[in-house]
Design a protein around this motif. Structure first.
Motif, mmCIF file in Angstrom:
data_model
loop_
_atom_site.group_PDB
_atom_site.id
_atom_site.type_symbol
_atom_site.label_atom_id
_atom_site.label_comp_id
_atom_site.label_asym_id
_atom_site.label_seq_id
_atom_site.Cartn_x
_atom_site.Cartn_y
_atom_site.Cartn_z
ATOM 1 N N THR A 128 0.843 -1.185 0.000
ATOM 2 C CA THR A 128 0.000 0.000 0.000
ATOM 3 C C THR A 128 0.880 1.237 0.000
ATOM 4 N N ASP A 129 0.540 2.209 -0.839
ATOM 5 C CA ASP A 129 1.292 3.458 -0.924
ATOM 6 C C ASP A 129 0.474 4.592 -0.316
ATOM 7 N N PHE A 130 1.101 5.362 0.560
ATOM 8 C CA PHE A 130 0.443 6.497 1.193
ATOM 9 C C PHE A 130 1.117 7.804 0.787
ATOM 10 N N THR A 131 0.358 8.881 0.889
ATOM 11 C CA THR A 131 0.851 10.203 0.510
ATOM 12 C C THR A 131 0.930 11.102 1.739
ATOM 13 N N SER A 132 1.994 11.879 1.841
ATOM 14 C CA SER A 132 2.165 12.841 2.926
ATOM 15 C C SER A 132 1.722 14.223 2.458
ATOM 16 N N THR A 133 1.411 15.085 3.416
ATOM 17 C CA THR A 133 0.968 16.446 3.080
ATOM 18 C C THR A 133 1.840 17.468 3.802
#
Length: 359
Positions: A342-347
């Motif tokens: 699973t790939d997650f995105t940071s903000t």
């Protein structure tokens, strides 16, 4: 499971077994077993009779180890931490990740066994010997690939959080390079041209000091490498100071080294974790420097750092969601189902620790 008791008349030791409980309750041994497990068609009255007989005889119930052998499972999921447990529990990112992991493996009814990054196969409990059903690896560990090899030799299913193990092993990732690039672009938009990065450890020796080609060539920590690449995408020639761990103390040490000399002092520092950023800010304050007036500081993680009197500019990563995704992948693997990464995105969160450099 058997319970040993001493007969008052003779002093001899007798063993109370499940068969004894069944005889006292007037049921078969299989019915008594089902009464304890709660998994079969046993009436409430029969269950109460069996439990009452067990209480009279001092029988605590079937040995959970025997149940584990029948299932072929230990009921334990291992988690490898990169540092001592005390240090890990001072890091909010680790705590959030473990919280998410606990949620993710809840359907298994399993417990967590924490391993520290000692790498000693002769330890009483190690990755080479521990009775675990699966293991979750934290990729920030400099000994990540040794851990992968140890588990592959044993055939233990594993999931990696921020590592690149290959071989079809599920990996839970975040956009380390892209997120750091976003933070660096924020600094560039403010007008900063002289920037230094304070990094996580690169290799098993946890060498502290200026980043050298030798340290970089020996890198085994994918997270540190990717975050460095993201900063270099915007500042190709930036200097780097390596910390020995993700901690306020290490950030303080690195900050002193980077900021002490006014002739080489940067106008901004990119720290690879919020704990390192907090240490850098403390170092700046020790030297009488203003943040962000004299030096801007940006972190990575999006955590609350106790004692930090700033709203830190940082890249916010979904730590709980990462842990939960790793746990869910473990559940699928142990159920015989395919488990993908699973790939997650940071903000980017812009706080009060970054500003335009002084003219």
């Amino acid at each position: 499971m058997t319970i040993e008791s001493t007969a008052p008349e003779t002093g001899a030791i007798s063993r109370v077994t499940l068969a004894d409980v069944a005889a006292r309750a007037g049921v078969s041994a299989s019915t008594a077993s089902l009464a304890f497990s709660g998994s079969g068609p046993v009436s409430d009255a029969t269950k109460e009779r069996v439990l009452a007989a067990a209480a009279e005889l001092g029988y605590a119930g079937p040995d959970p180890r025997a149940r584990s052998l029948r299932r072929g499972r230990s009921g334990i999921v291992g988690v490898v931490l990169e540092e001592r447990v005390r240090a890990a529990f001072l890091d909010p990112v680790k705590i959030q990740t473990l919280d998410g992991l606990t949620e993710g493996i809840a359907p298994l009814g399993a417990g967590l066994l924490l391993f520290t990054d000692s790498g000693d196969p002769a330890a009483p409990v190690s990755l080479d010997t521990a009775p675990v059903d699966a293991v979750v690896l934290i990729g920030c560990s400099p000994k990540f690939f040794r851990q992968v090899e140890a588990l592959q030799r044993r055939g233990i299913p594993m999931v990696a959080i921020e590592g690149a193990p290959g071989g079809g092993i599920p990996e839970i990732t975040i956009d380390n390079r892209e997120a750091t690039r976003l933070g660096a672009e924020h600094l560039r938009s403010l007008g900063h041209t002289d920037v230094v990065t304070v990094t996580l450890p690169f290799e098993p020796g946890r060498t502290r000091g200026p980043l050298t080609p030798e340290i970089e060539a020996a890198a085994t920590v994918d997270t540190a490498v990717e975050r460095l690449r993201g900063a270099r995408d915007v500042y190709p020639g930036l200097r780097a100071q390596v910390a020995a761990a993700s901690s306020i103390e290490e950030g303080l040490e690195a900050g002193r080294a980077v900021l002490a000399d006014a002739a080489t002092r940067p106008t901004a520092i990119i720290a690879q974790s919020d704990l390192l950023a907090a240490g850098v800010i403390r170092a700046a304050e020790e030297l009488g420097l203003s943040v962000p007036g004299d030096v801007s500081v940006i972190g990575f993680d999006g955590i609350r750092v106790d004692g930090l009197q700033h709203d830190l500019t940082t890249l916010v990563q979904p730590s709980v969601a990462k842990g939960r995704a790793a746990g869910e992948a473990v559940v699928r693997m142990l159920s015989g189902e395919p488990a993908a990464g699973t790939d997650f995105t940071s903000t980017l969160h812009v706080g009060d620790t970054t500003a335009r450099p002084r003219a």
